[in-house]
Design a protein around this motif. Structure first.
Motif, PDB file in Angstrom:
ATOM      1  N   VAL A  18     104.810  39.974  38.217  1.00 20.61           N
ATOM      2  CA  VAL A  18     104.177  38.681  37.975  1.00 20.61           C
ATOM      3  C   VAL A  18     104.890  37.628  38.812  1.00 20.61           C
ATOM      4  CG1 VAL A  18     103.455  39.283  35.633  1.00 20.61           C
ATOM      5  CG2 VAL A  18     105.665  38.157  35.992  1.00 20.61           C
ATOM      6  N   GLU A  19     104.194  36.528  39.066  1.00 17.56           N
ATOM      7  CA  GLU A  19     104.768  35.427  39.829  1.00 17.56           C
ATOM      8  C   GLU A  19     104.428  34.115  39.143  1.00 17.56           C
ATOM      9  OE1 GLU A  19     104.945  33.788  44.433  1.00 17.56           O
ATOM     10  OE2 GLU A  19     103.112  34.749  43.701  1.00 17.56           O
ATOM     11  N   SER A  20     105.401  33.212  39.088  1.00 17.69           N
ATOM     12  CA  SER A  20     105.153  31.905  38.484  1.00 17.69           C
ATOM     13  C   SER A  20     104.369  31.019  39.441  1.00 17.69           C
ATOM     14  CB  SER A  20     106.470  31.230  38.101  1.00 17.69           C
ATOM     15  OG  SER A  20     107.278  31.024  39.244  1.00 17.69           O
ATOM     16  N   GLU A  21     103.732  30.000  38.887  1.00 17.03           N
ATOM     17  CA  GLU A  21     102.963  29.046  39.679  1.00 17.03           C
ATOM     18  C   GLU A  21     103.635  27.681  39.601  1.00 17.03           C
ATOM     19  OE1 GLU A  21      98.975  29.122  38.234  1.00 17.03           O
ATOM     20  OE2 GLU A  21      98.741  31.285  38.564  1.00 17.03           O
ATOM     21  N   PRO A  22     103.761  26.966  40.730  1.00 19.45           N
ATOM     22  CA  PRO A  22     104.413  25.651  40.707  1.00 19.45           C
ATOM     23  C   PRO A  22     103.628  24.644  39.864  1.00 19.45           C
ATOM     24  CG  PRO A  22     103.380  26.063  42.839  1.00 19.45           C
ATOM     25  CD  PRO A  22     103.294  27.344  42.068  1.00 19.45           C
ATOM     26  N   VAL A  23     104.359  23.820  39.128  1.00 19.41           N
ATOM     27  CA  VAL A  23     103.761  22.750  38.320  1.00 19.41           C
ATOM     28  C   VAL A  23     104.570  21.484  38.581  1.00 19.41           C
ATOM     29  CG1 VAL A  23     102.932  24.338  36.542  1.00 19.41           C
ATOM     30  CG2 VAL A  23     105.211  23.318  36.319  1.00 19.41           C
ATOM     31  N   PRO A  24     104.067  20.306  38.187  1.00 16.08           N
ATOM     32  CA  PRO A  24     104.816  19.065  38.442  1.00 16.08           C
ATOM     33  C   PRO A  24     106.252  19.137  37.918  1.00 16.08           C
ATOM     34  CG  PRO A  24     102.609  18.559  37.688  1.00 16.08           C
ATOM     35  CD  PRO A  24     102.765  20.050  37.561  1.00 16.08           C
ATOM     36  N   GLY A  25     107.209  18.857  38.801  1.00 16.13           N
ATOM     37  CA  GLY A  25     108.610  18.884  38.439  1.00 16.13           C
ATOM     38  C   GLY A  25     109.285  20.211  38.691  1.00 16.13           C
ATOM     39  N   TYR A  26     108.518  21.265  38.927  1.00 14.94           N
ATOM     40  CA  TYR A  26     109.067  22.606  39.142  1.00 14.94           C
ATOM     41  C   TYR A  26     108.330  23.259  40.311  1.00 14.94           C
ATOM     42  CZ  TYR A  26     110.717  21.546  34.453  1.00 14.94           C
ATOM     43  OH  TYR A  26     111.284  20.928  33.364  1.00 14.94           O
ATOM     44  N   PRO A  27     108.728  22.903  41.539  1.00 17.08           N
ATOM     45  CA  PRO A  27     107.965  23.341  42.714  1.00 17.08           C
ATOM     46  C   PRO A  27     108.266  24.761  43.187  1.00 17.08           C
ATOM     47  CG  PRO A  27     109.797  21.953  43.393  1.00 17.08           C
ATOM     48  CD  PRO A  27     109.818  21.970  41.889  1.00 17.08           C
ATOM     49  N   GLU A  28     109.418  25.337  42.777  1.00 15.77           N
ATOM     50  CA  GLU A  28     109.800  26.659  43.258  1.00 15.77           C
ATOM     51  C   GLU A  28     109.224  27.757  42.361  1.00 15.77           C
ATOM     52  OE1 GLU A  28     111.423  26.925  46.073  1.00 15.77           O
ATOM     53  OE2 GLU A  28     111.589  24.749  46.250  1.00 15.77           O
ATOM     54  N   THR A  29     108.920  28.924  42.953  1.00 18.06           N
ATOM     55  CA  THR A  29     108.343  30.032  42.185  1.00 18.06           C
ATOM     56  C   THR A  29     109.329  31.197  42.093  1.00 18.06           C
ATOM     57  OG1 THR A  29     107.315  31.062  44.132  1.00 18.06           O
ATOM     58  CG2 THR A  29     106.029  29.394  42.944  1.00 18.06           C
ATOM     59  N   ARG A  30     109.072  32.061  41.131  1.00 18.29           N
ATOM     60  CA  ARG A  30     109.871  33.275  40.965  1.00 18.29           C
ATOM     61  C   ARG A  30     108.937  34.466  40.740  1.00 18.29           C
ATOM     62  NH1 ARG A  30     115.364  32.466  40.031  1.00 18.29           N
ATOM     63  NH2 ARG A  30     116.019  30.488  39.114  1.00 18.29           N
ATOM     64  N   GLU A  31     109.423  35.651  41.110  1.00 18.65           N
ATOM     65  CA  GLU A  31     108.726  36.896  40.797  1.00 18.65           C
ATOM     66  C   GLU A  31     109.604  37.733  39.882  1.00 18.65           C
ATOM     67  OE1 GLU A  31     107.415  39.071  44.172  1.00 18.65           O
ATOM     68  OE2 GLU A  31     106.086  37.491  44.908  1.00 18.65           O
ATOM     69  N   GLU A  32     108.949  38.524  39.034  1.00 13.27           N
ATOM     70  CA  GLU A  32     109.694  39.377  38.111  1.00 13.27           C
ATOM     71  C   GLU A  32     108.848  40.604  37.783  1.00 13.27           C
ATOM     72  OE1 GLU A  32     112.073  39.092  33.815  1.00 13.27           O
ATOM     73  OE2 GLU A  32     110.919  37.370  34.556  1.00 13.27           O
ATOM     74  N   VAL A  33     109.511  41.742  37.603  1.00 12.77           N
ATOM     75  CA  VAL A  33     108.833  42.958  37.152  1.00 12.77           C
ATOM     76  C   VAL A  33     108.997  43.056  35.636  1.00 12.77           C
ATOM     77  CG1 VAL A  33     108.777  45.469  37.251  1.00 12.77           C
ATOM     78  CG2 VAL A  33     109.161  44.144  39.342  1.00 12.77           C
ATOM     79  N   LEU A  34     107.878  43.129  34.929  1.00  9.86           N
ATOM     80  CA  LEU A  34     107.877  43.166  33.469  1.00  9.86           C
ATOM     81  C   LEU A  34     107.475  44.541  32.956  1.00  9.86           C
ATOM     82  CD1 LEU A  34     106.181  39.758  32.596  1.00  9.86           C
ATOM     83  CD2 LEU A  34     108.598  40.249  33.009  1.00  9.86           C
ATOM     84  N   THR A  35     107.841  44.810  31.711  1.00  6.95           N
ATOM     85  CA  THR A  35     107.483  46.056  31.037  1.00  6.95           C
ATOM     86  C   THR A  35     106.646  45.728  29.816  1.00  6.95           C
ATOM     87  OG1 THR A  35     109.578  47.034  31.722  1.00  6.95           O
ATOM     88  CG2 THR A  35     108.381  48.164  29.973  1.00  6.95           C
ATOM     89  N   ALA A  36     105.599  46.509  29.576  1.00  5.14           N
ATOM     90  CA  ALA A  36     104.750  46.286  28.413  1.00  5.14           C
ATOM     91  C   ALA A  36     104.364  47.625  27.790  1.00  5.14           C
ATOM     92  CB  ALA A  36     103.493  45.507  28.798  1.00  5.14           C
ATOM     93  N   LYS A  37     104.311  47.658  26.473  1.00  2.00           N
ATOM     94  CA  LYS A  37     103.961  48.875  25.750  1.00  2.00           C
ATOM     95  C   LYS A  37     102.446  48.986  25.622  1.00  2.00           C
ATOM     96  CE  LYS A  37     105.467  51.607  21.810  1.00  2.00           C
ATOM     97  NZ  LYS A  37     106.325  51.642  20.589  1.00  2.00           N
TER      98      LYS A  37
END
Length: 289
Positions: free
Chosen positions: A114-133
């Protein structure tokens, strides 16, 4: 002598009058300044809403700042993130084929980016691998519940959070699934045996709060005290939960996936041999999808 006394009285009256005038004048000036400041503040509030940005731009609403993100196709995952993932699962890693996904059961998990989306005040994004059951396998998606750990769900510094939180039910497109696996059987029991707690809750009879929870997700309840004679009660028959373990005054619980959604009251009572059941604590919970 009498003339002198009269003169002194006159001086005293004049002095008192001057002091009183000063007090009244000072009070009037203070009142005027206070009133003027209040008017100025009201004028400023009328010109600029409380949630307006410092630069005078349109106000930013909580919804616009909400942590949000999206799934990342396998071919678009950041190289560094993918490298760490491949190192964790060996050089022979390959994404699962459709026939493997078709036969997933509720004992299995899927991993996805998944990847985050920039919003006002938080312009940088991050990616992360998640686990789900896994909960259900459908034609184009796998419905699954996110399990921990999740690192970048919330905003931090200048980085936007992706908003995928432990306990969330997600619909993962088949094309973004990196790995499908069945965790090795474990005989671990007790506290944290089903994963880290997603949240810790103080008793509702103290906080006056209702807590949102998800099935299949561990939570910690903060107990006033714990004895071997604690008994637990829920006020709805179609809601089932399990006591996982105890750590200090934290009692860890999880509600079953089959529990009916909605509000439920969970009570802890102590069975005293002399006085009978004694109230210990109460939690007001709202079971989410």
């Amino acid at each position: 002598m009498e003339d002198r006394m009269t003169a002194m009285k006159t001086v005293g009256i004049v002095a008192a009058t001057v002091a009183a005038t000063a007090l009244i004048g000072g009070g009037a000036y203070w009142f005027y300044r206070r009133r003027q400041k209040k008017k100025d503040a009201e004028a400023e509030e009328a010109e600029a809403p409380a949630d307006a940005d410092d630069d005078g731009s349109d106000p930013v609403t909580p919804e616009e700042r909400r942590a949000r993100g999206h799934y990342v196709p396998r071919t678009e995952i950041d190289a560094d993130v993918m490298k760490k993932f491949e190192e964790a699962f060996g050089g022979g890693y390959a994404p699962p084929k459709d026939e493997v996904i078709d036969h997933l059961t509720q004992e299995d998990v899927v991993l996805f980016g998944v990847e985050s989306e920039p919003v006002p005040g938080y312009p940088e994004t991050r990616e992360e691998v998640l686990t789900a059951k896994v909960r259900t396998v459908e034609r184009s998606v796998v419905r699954a519940r996110v399990i921990g750990p999740v690192v970048h769900a919330e905003h931090h510094g200048s980085h936007a959070g992706h908003g995928f939180r432990v306990g969330d039910m997600v619909e993962v497109p088949r094309g973004v699934i990196l790995l499908a696996a069945r965790p090795k059987p474990t005989e671990a029991k007790g506290y944290d045996s089903q994963g880290k707690s997603a949240a810790t809750f103080q008793p509702s009879h103290k906080t006056k709060k209702t807590y949102e929870i998800h099935p299949g997700t561990p939570y910690d309840l903060v107990m006033p005290y714990i004895t071997e004679d604690i008994e637990w009660y829920v006020d709805r028959e179609l809601v089932k939960f399990e006591l996982i373990g105890t750590k200090g005054l934290h009692q860890q619980i999880v509600f079953s996936e089959g529990s009916m959604r909605g509000g439920v009251t969970l009570r802890a009572l102590d069975r005293d041999p002399e006085t009978g059941l004694v109230f210990v604590a109460r939690w007001e919970l709202d079971i989410q999808p």
